[in-house]
Design a protein around this motif. Structure first.
Motif, PDB file in Angstrom:
ATOM      1  N   PHE A 148       0.935  -1.283  -0.479  1.00 14.88           N
ATOM      2  CA  PHE A 148       0.248  -0.104   0.577  1.00 14.88           C
ATOM      3  C   PHE A 148       0.636   0.888   0.277  1.00 14.88           C
ATOM      4  O   PHE A 148       1.902   1.179   1.169  1.00 14.88           O
ATOM      5  CB  PHE A 148      -1.031  -0.209   1.092  1.00 14.88           C
ATOM      6  N   PRO A 149       0.233   2.078  -0.829  1.00 14.73           N
ATOM      7  CA  PRO A 149       1.086   3.737  -0.944  1.00 14.73           C
ATOM      8  C   PRO A 149       1.591   4.163   0.617  1.00 14.73           C
ATOM      9  O   PRO A 149       1.051   4.501   1.381  1.00 14.73           O
ATOM     10  CB  PRO A 149       0.632   4.212  -2.062  1.00 14.73           C
ATOM     11  N   ARG A 150       2.738   4.072   1.078  1.00 19.14           N
ATOM     12  CA  ARG A 150       3.291   4.313   2.540  1.00 19.14           C
ATOM     13  C   ARG A 150       2.971   6.391   2.682  1.00 19.14           C
ATOM     14  O   ARG A 150       2.595   6.292   3.865  1.00 19.14           O
ATOM     15  CB  ARG A 150       5.130   4.254   2.461  1.00 19.14           C
ATOM     16  N   TRP A 151       2.576   6.485   1.518  1.00 20.14           N
ATOM     17  CA  TRP A 151       2.843   8.571   2.317  1.00 20.14           C
ATOM     18  C   TRP A 151       1.521   8.586   2.337  1.00 20.14           C
ATOM     19  O   TRP A 151       1.071  10.146   2.223  1.00 20.14           O
ATOM     20  CB  TRP A 151       3.273   9.285   1.349  1.00 20.14           C
ATOM     21  N   ARG A 152       0.482   7.673   2.149  1.00 21.33           N
ATOM     22  CA  ARG A 152      -1.210   7.747   2.254  1.00 21.33           C
ATOM     23  C   ARG A 152      -1.545   7.256   3.239  1.00 21.33           C
ATOM     24  O   ARG A 152      -2.470   6.843   3.838  1.00 21.33           O
ATOM     25  CB  ARG A 152      -2.131   6.847   1.138  1.00 21.33           C
ATOM     26  N   GLY A 153      -0.652   6.591   4.144  1.00 20.22           N
ATOM     27  CA  GLY A 153      -1.006   6.035   5.454  1.00 20.22           C
ATOM     28  C   GLY A 153      -1.600   4.796   5.734  1.00 20.22           C
ATOM     29  O   GLY A 153      -1.825   4.581   6.909  1.00 20.22           O
ATOM     30  N   GLY A 154      -2.144   4.402   5.069  1.00 16.97           N
ATOM     31  CA  GLY A 154      -2.634   3.220   4.824  1.00 16.97           C
ATOM     32  C   GLY A 154      -4.272   3.257   4.864  1.00 16.97           C
ATOM     33  O   GLY A 154      -4.782   4.184   4.923  1.00 16.97           O
TER      34      GLY A 154
END
Length: 207
Positions: A148-154
């Motif tokens: 999952f994209p890390r910069w979106r935080g989950g």
């Protein structure tokens, strides 16, 4: 979405553009299409009559196209990079015709919205039934184990930032087409009704 007209390649591109490390069909090829096929066969006896089955994936398995391990799945594998399979489109056309489905177009935004609504809704069930202790735990697993994209935080953090009402509205809108699959999780409904977010469930909870 693929049964209804989306290309697996479009789905993969939209989700990679959103920030995922790989799209779901590239991941299926990496894992092996035999894994999904065997799982569906094992669960077939208990399948609900309204469950939608990815028949196209079964057809690929039957053709021996198991993904990277055989050099061909959704993609064709060789040098220098995986290529789209020109035979997949006609296969999808045949499957849709057999099922009586008139294909329609999907936008990138709709692909992302449907994927994320399904993910957040299922995660809410996992937290609601106690499988996961906190929404934070879901986010940690998705970030570290599923690309999952890390910069979106989950997904739970992302959902809070979008607004849970907006997620619930999407699910209810999608339910107009399929109210079997799109059933809002009790926890999601409860949080919206009380004006809270997933982050509120992380506070004061010890692992």
């Amino acid at each position: 979405m693929v049964l209804d007209g989306a290309s697996p390649y479009h789905v993969d591109r939209a989700l990679v553009d959103f920030g995922f490390a790989m799209g779901p069909y590239a991941v299926s090829d990496l894992a092996g299409l035999d894994i999904g096929y065997m799982t569906r066969q094992r669960k077939a006896a208990d399948r609900h009559p309204r469950d939608r089955v990815p028949v196209f994936a079964d057809r690929l398995y039957e053709q021996g196209h198991l993904g990277r391990k055989t050099g061909r799945g959704y993609y064709i594998y060789g040098d220098p990079a995986p290529q789209e399979d020109p035979e997949l489109g006609p296969l999808l056309d045949r499957v849709r015709a057999d099922l009586g489905i008139t294909p329609r177009r999907f936008t990138d935004d709709e692909i992302v919205a449907r994927t994320m609504a399904a993910m957040v809704n299922e995660a809410a069930r996992v937290v609601g039934d106690g499988t996961a202790l906190r929404p934070l735990d879901v986010d940690v697993v998705m970030l570290n184990g599923y690309g999952f994209p890390r910069w979106r935080g989950g997904p739970m953090h992302w959902a809070d930032r979008q607004g849970l009402q907006a997620i619930l509205d999407d699910i209810r809108r999608f339910a107009a087409e399929d109210d079997h699959f799109w059933q809002p999780a009790d926890l999601l409904r409860d949080l919206v009704a009380s004006g809270r977010g997933f982050a509120d469930l992380n506070e004061g909870t010890k692992p």
